[in-house]
Write an enzyme that holds these catalytic residues in place. Structure first.
Site, PDB file in Angstrom:
ATOM      1  N   LYS A 136       0.888  -1.179   0.000  1.00 42.47           N
ATOM      2  CA  LYS A 136       0.000   0.000   0.000  1.00 42.47           C
ATOM      3  C   LYS A 136       0.919   1.219   0.000  1.00 42.47           C
ATOM      4  O   LYS A 136       1.447   1.619   1.035  1.00 42.47           O
ATOM      5  CB  LYS A 136      -0.873  -0.030   1.268  1.00 42.47           C
ATOM      6  CG  LYS A 136      -2.169   0.706   1.172  1.00 42.47           C
ATOM      7  CD  LYS A 136      -2.086   2.162   0.808  1.00 42.47           C
ATOM      8  CE  LYS A 136      -1.683   3.038   1.978  1.00 42.47           C
ATOM      9  NZ  LYS A 136      -1.475   4.459   1.579  1.00 42.47           N
ATOM     10  N   GLU A 209       9.411   1.816  10.729  1.00 43.17           N
ATOM     11  CA  GLU A 209      10.478   2.745  10.339  1.00 43.17           C
ATOM     12  C   GLU A 209       9.874   4.133  10.402  1.00 43.17           C
ATOM     13  O   GLU A 209       9.131   4.535   9.500  1.00 43.17           O
ATOM     14  CB  GLU A 209      10.946   2.444   8.907  1.00 43.17           C
ATOM     15  CG  GLU A 209      11.678   1.129   8.736  1.00 43.17           C
ATOM     16  CD  GLU A 209      13.122   1.187   9.224  1.00 43.17           C
ATOM     17  OE1 GLU A 209      13.513   2.189   9.848  1.00 43.17           O
ATOM     18  OE2 GLU A 209      13.846   0.220   8.991  1.00 43.17           O
ATOM     19  N   CYS A 243      14.060  10.965   5.916  1.00 41.17           N
ATOM     20  CA  CYS A 243      14.012  10.569   7.328  1.00 41.17           C
ATOM     21  C   CYS A 243      15.371  10.741   7.979  1.00 41.17           C
ATOM     22  O   CYS A 243      15.468  10.985   9.160  1.00 41.17           O
ATOM     23  CB  CYS A 243      13.520   9.140   7.456  1.00 41.17           C
ATOM     24  SG  CYS A 243      14.441   7.976   6.445  1.00 41.17           S
ATOM     25  N   GLU A 341      10.172  16.706  14.434  1.00 42.07           N
ATOM     26  CA  GLU A 341      10.636  16.503  13.058  1.00 42.07           C
ATOM     27  C   GLU A 341      10.091  17.635  12.179  1.00 42.07           C
ATOM     28  O   GLU A 341       8.898  17.952  12.235  1.00 42.07           O
ATOM     29  CB  GLU A 341      10.131  15.158  12.532  1.00 42.07           C
ATOM     30  CG  GLU A 341      10.757  14.785  11.207  1.00 42.07           C
ATOM     31  CD  GLU A 341      10.250  13.440  10.677  1.00 42.07           C
ATOM     32  OE1 GLU A 341       9.040  13.182  10.763  1.00 42.07           O
ATOM     33  OE2 GLU A 341      11.070  12.664  10.169  1.00 42.07           O
TER      34      GLU A 341
HETATM   35  P1  NAD Z   1       2.355   8.973   7.062  1.00 41.44           P
HETATM   36  O1  NAD Z   1       2.494   8.297   8.366  1.00 41.44           O
HETATM   37  O2  NAD Z   1       1.390  10.084   6.936  1.00 41.44           O
HETATM   38  O3  NAD Z   1       1.964   7.926   5.919  1.00 41.44           O
HETATM   39  C1  NAD Z   1       2.761   6.792   5.650  1.00 41.44           C
HETATM   40  C2  NAD Z   1       1.881   5.737   5.007  1.00 41.44           C
HETATM   41  O4  NAD Z   1       0.927   5.292   5.964  1.00 41.44           O
HETATM   42  C3  NAD Z   1       1.077   6.215   3.807  1.00 41.44           C
HETATM   43  O5  NAD Z   1       1.045   5.192   2.852  1.00 41.44           O
HETATM   44  C4  NAD Z   1      -0.309   6.457   4.390  1.00 41.44           C
HETATM   45  O6  NAD Z   1      -1.338   6.358   3.444  1.00 41.44           O
HETATM   46  C5  NAD Z   1      -0.403   5.337   5.404  1.00 41.44           C
HETATM   47  N1  NAD Z   1      -1.334   5.558   6.514  1.00 41.44           N
HETATM   48  C6  NAD Z   1      -1.800   6.727   7.006  1.00 41.44           C
HETATM   49  N2  NAD Z   1      -2.637   6.494   8.041  1.00 41.44           N
HETATM   50  C7  NAD Z   1      -2.695   5.151   8.211  1.00 41.44           C
HETATM   51  C8  NAD Z   1      -3.365   4.280   9.142  1.00 41.44           C
HETATM   52  N3  NAD Z   1      -4.143   4.745  10.094  1.00 41.44           N
HETATM   53  N4  NAD Z   1      -3.168   2.960   9.024  1.00 41.44           N
HETATM   54  C9  NAD Z   1      -2.353   2.453   8.085  1.00 41.44           C
HETATM   55  N5  NAD Z   1      -1.707   3.217   7.177  1.00 41.44           N
HETATM   56  C10 NAD Z   1      -1.862   4.556   7.246  1.00 41.44           C
HETATM   57  O7  NAD Z   1       3.830   9.449   6.654  1.00 41.44           O
HETATM   58  P2  NAD Z   1       4.253  10.245   5.350  1.00 41.44           P
HETATM   59  O8  NAD Z   1       3.872  11.689   5.517  1.00 41.44           O
HETATM   60  O9  NAD Z   1       3.824   9.521   4.124  1.00 41.44           O
HETATM   61  O10 NAD Z   1       5.841  10.090   5.418  1.00 41.44           O
HETATM   62  C11 NAD Z   1       6.656  10.946   6.117  1.00 41.44           C
HETATM   63  C12 NAD Z   1       7.126  10.325   7.409  1.00 41.44           C
HETATM   64  O11 NAD Z   1       7.769   9.088   7.148  1.00 41.44           O
HETATM   65  C13 NAD Z   1       8.156  11.156   8.119  1.00 41.44           C
HETATM   66  O12 NAD Z   1       7.876  11.178   9.498  1.00 41.44           O
HETATM   67  C14 NAD Z   1       9.448  10.420   7.870  1.00 41.44           C
HETATM   68  O13 NAD Z   1      10.463  10.624   8.818  1.00 41.44           O
HETATM   69  C15 NAD Z   1       8.992   9.011   7.850  1.00 41.44           C
HETATM   70  N6  NAD Z   1       9.946   8.173   7.147  1.00 41.44           N
HETATM   71  C16 NAD Z   1      10.671   7.274   7.855  1.00 41.44           C
HETATM   72  C17 NAD Z   1      11.605   6.499   7.199  1.00 41.44           C
HETATM   73  C18 NAD Z   1      12.433   5.486   7.931  1.00 41.44           C
HETATM   74  O14 NAD Z   1      13.003   4.630   7.286  1.00 41.44           O
HETATM   75  N7  NAD Z   1      12.529   5.506   9.237  1.00 41.44           N
HETATM   76  C19 NAD Z   1      11.789   6.626   5.834  1.00 41.44           C
HETATM   77  C20 NAD Z   1      11.037   7.563   5.153  1.00 41.44           C
HETATM   78  C21 NAD Z   1      10.104   8.315   5.817  1.00 41.44           C
END
Ligand code: NAD
Length: 491
Positions: A136, A209, A243, A341
């Site tokens: 997803k 992550e 990240c 962040e």
């Molecule tokens: P997000 O948490 O908003 O969304 C991530 C994913 O989760 C998307 O596909 C979204 O549709 C899905 N999602 C949202 N709500 C959900 C729920 N209730 N249940 C299941 N899935 C759900 O994050 P984002 O804005 O897409 O990404 C940015 C964040 O990701 C930043 O905090 C960044 O640091 C983090 N990030 C971490 C890493 C790592 O490896 N640690 C890598 C890249 C990004």
């Protein structure tokens, strides 16, 4: 989502039975096709996520080609059964093995900031170890995920073994609640916590992550020219939406003025614009919501006394989602821009007085994903790295560890649980099973029922034989054991 998971479950056993050699061959074909289409794929990434084309090639296409190489080179040995020699004398007539078997169906939920490299590295690891995958992707980068699936289908992955289900958070929540065997989630801390709660209810194993607030420590013997270039790249690449990006920079007071001046000068030289223009250094942010978070953190810092030395505003002439690369000083550690962040093109810089103080500032955070230490003395850099609470610490570079396929990736504290990438990433994709085979299968065991005085003496003998501090006691234990040992033949 339920139907997709059910199809993956049906298809996965045959995929596992295909064997690792055949799966490796499919990954090789995927690698060949991706190499052929590298620039087209990079253009899809830039059009959808906004990052400069060069970055799409470096941090997405190249990373995935290398992740495929890692799986191709390592999966065979990784999946080989592993002998477990027994040290316990009483168990010497047995041989043990560790088997690594796929979970079944792995759910992957990915973010938009690395829309190709994050889901691809996780998908490749899951597939090569024999799992089915339901992915997803972020609703902001669905096309890139579909591009990944197309390449894998063309390489020979059956359509039911890998499925991409596009949609927003509710689609992600449906995947968490579907009949998957493991979940790999990459995204924000807030979503990660919601997912952990849902997963706990059914003991679904998860990798989380999550976000980071990576510190950069510039020690008093660092090369200012090199470290300032590293800071500017680490803070502004992918418009700060990495990240592992440099989110807080701490510089020894003796270098502070010089370092800040170099960062400001280099930031002013950055070319912000359309990622498809080869001259662009920094592209737009993903959406206005993310831009508003950055804007509000900068405004709050300024209201509390911080100074913007360059940037600090939107670049509306370029488009709705552009924010100028920003250098901030005169900060305190209680400001949001230091504690939360930011995930945008902001480089906050503070001074420190000694290494202990720098480590204290670095560790004064809810997060613990990555960090970097900059010094001319490698041993000193490594010593400081050991003291920082983070999943990864780089000495004299930042962010690029994500491109080292052999390195593990993951965080401590609020930055998450579990690891992706490298050997540890493969390890997360399998259930380890212990199988034990008795070589004297036709004999009853001496420790089965039949307890009594003799049994107790025998056990004392065995314990003395193995653990008595003096050799004489061990010998006596051996004799006692031999004297009382009576192999009971199976009737
Ligand atoms: P997000 O948490 O908003 O969304 C991530 C994913 O989760 C998307 O596909 C979204 O549709 C899905 N999602 C949202 N709500 C959900 C729920 N209730 N249940 C299941 N899935 C759900 O994050 P984002 O804005 O897409 O990404 C940015 C964040 O990701 C930043 O905090 C960044 O640091 C983090 N990030 C971490 C890493 C790592 O490896 N640690 C890598 C890249 C990004």
């Amino acid at each position: 989502m339920r139907a997709a998971v059910a199809r993956a479950r049906m298809a996965q056993p045959a995929w596992n039975e295909l064997g690792v050699e055949r799966r490796i061959a499919i990954l090789r074909e995927f690698q060949r096709r991706l190499h052929d289409r590298k620039t087209e794929v990079a253009r899809v990434i830039t059009r959808e996520a906004g990052k400069p084309l060069g970055e799409a090639l470096l941090t997405e296409v190249l990373v995935v080609l290398d992740a495929a190489r890692f799986c191709i080179e390592n999966a065979r040995t990784f999946l080989r059964q592993q002998p477990v020699p027994h040290g316990n004398l009483a168990m010497k007539t047995k041989v043990g093995r560790i088997l690594r078997q796929p979970y079944g169906v792995v759910g992957i939920i990915s973010p938009w900031n690395y829309p190709f490299s994050i889901p691809a590295t996780e998908t490749l690891g899951a597939l090569v170890t024999g799992n089915g995958v339901v992915l997803k992707p972020s609703e902001f980068t669905s096309l890139v995920a579909l591009e990944l699936a197309t390449l894998l289908y063309q390489a020979g992955v059956p359509q039911d073994v890998l499925q991409v289900v596009v949609g927003d958070g509710s689609t992600g929540a449906a995947l968490v609640n579907a009949e998957i065997d493991k979940l790999v989630f990459t995204g924000s801390v807030a979503t990660g916590k919601r997912i952990a709660q849902a997963a706990a209810a059914r003991l679904l194993p998860v990798i989380l992550e999550l976000g980071g607030k990576d510190p950069m420590l510039v020690l008093d013997d660092a090369d200012v020219e090199v470290a300032s270039s590293g800071a500017v790249w680490g803070a502004f690449m992918n418009a700060g939406q990495a990240c592992l990006s440099v989110e807080r920079c701490y510089v020894h007071r003796s270098l502070y003025e010089q370092f800040v001046e170099a960062c400001v000068r280099k930031t002013k030289q950055l070319r912000v614009g359309n990622g498809l223009d080869p001259e662009t250094d920094v592209g737009p942010m993903i959406h206005e919501r993310q831009l508003r978070i950055v804007e509000s953190q900068v405004e709050a810092a300024v209201a509390s006394g911080a100074r913007v030395l360059v940037g600090g505003s939107r670049l509306t002439a370029l488009g709705p989602n552009f924010y100028a690369p920003t250098v901030l000083v005169d900060l305190t550690h209680d400001m949001k821009i230091i504690g939360e962040e930011t995930f945008g093109p902001v480089l906050p810089i503070m001074a420190f007085d000694d290494d202990d103080g720098a480590v204290r500032l670095a560790n004064d955070s809810d997060y613990g994903l990555g960090a970097s230490v900059w010094t001319r003395n490698r041993a000193r850099g490594e010593a400081v790295a050991r003291r920082i609470q983070a999943g990864t610490v780089m000495v004299n570079d930042c962010v690029s560890c994500f491109g080292i396929s052999e390195a593990l990736h993951g965080g401590v504290k609020a930055s998450g649980l579990g690891r992706t990438h490298g050997h540890f990433g493969l390890e997360e994709m399998v259930r380890v099973k212990y199988v034990d085979i008795d070589l004297l299968g036709r004999m009853k065991k001496s420790w089965w029922y039949g307890y009594g005085e003799k049994f107790i003496r025998q056990m004392e003998g065995v314990i003395d034989l193995m653990f008595a501090p003096k050799w004489g006691q061990r010998l006596r234990g051996a004799l006692l054991t031999a004297g009382t040992f009576r192999l009971k033949r199976k009737l």
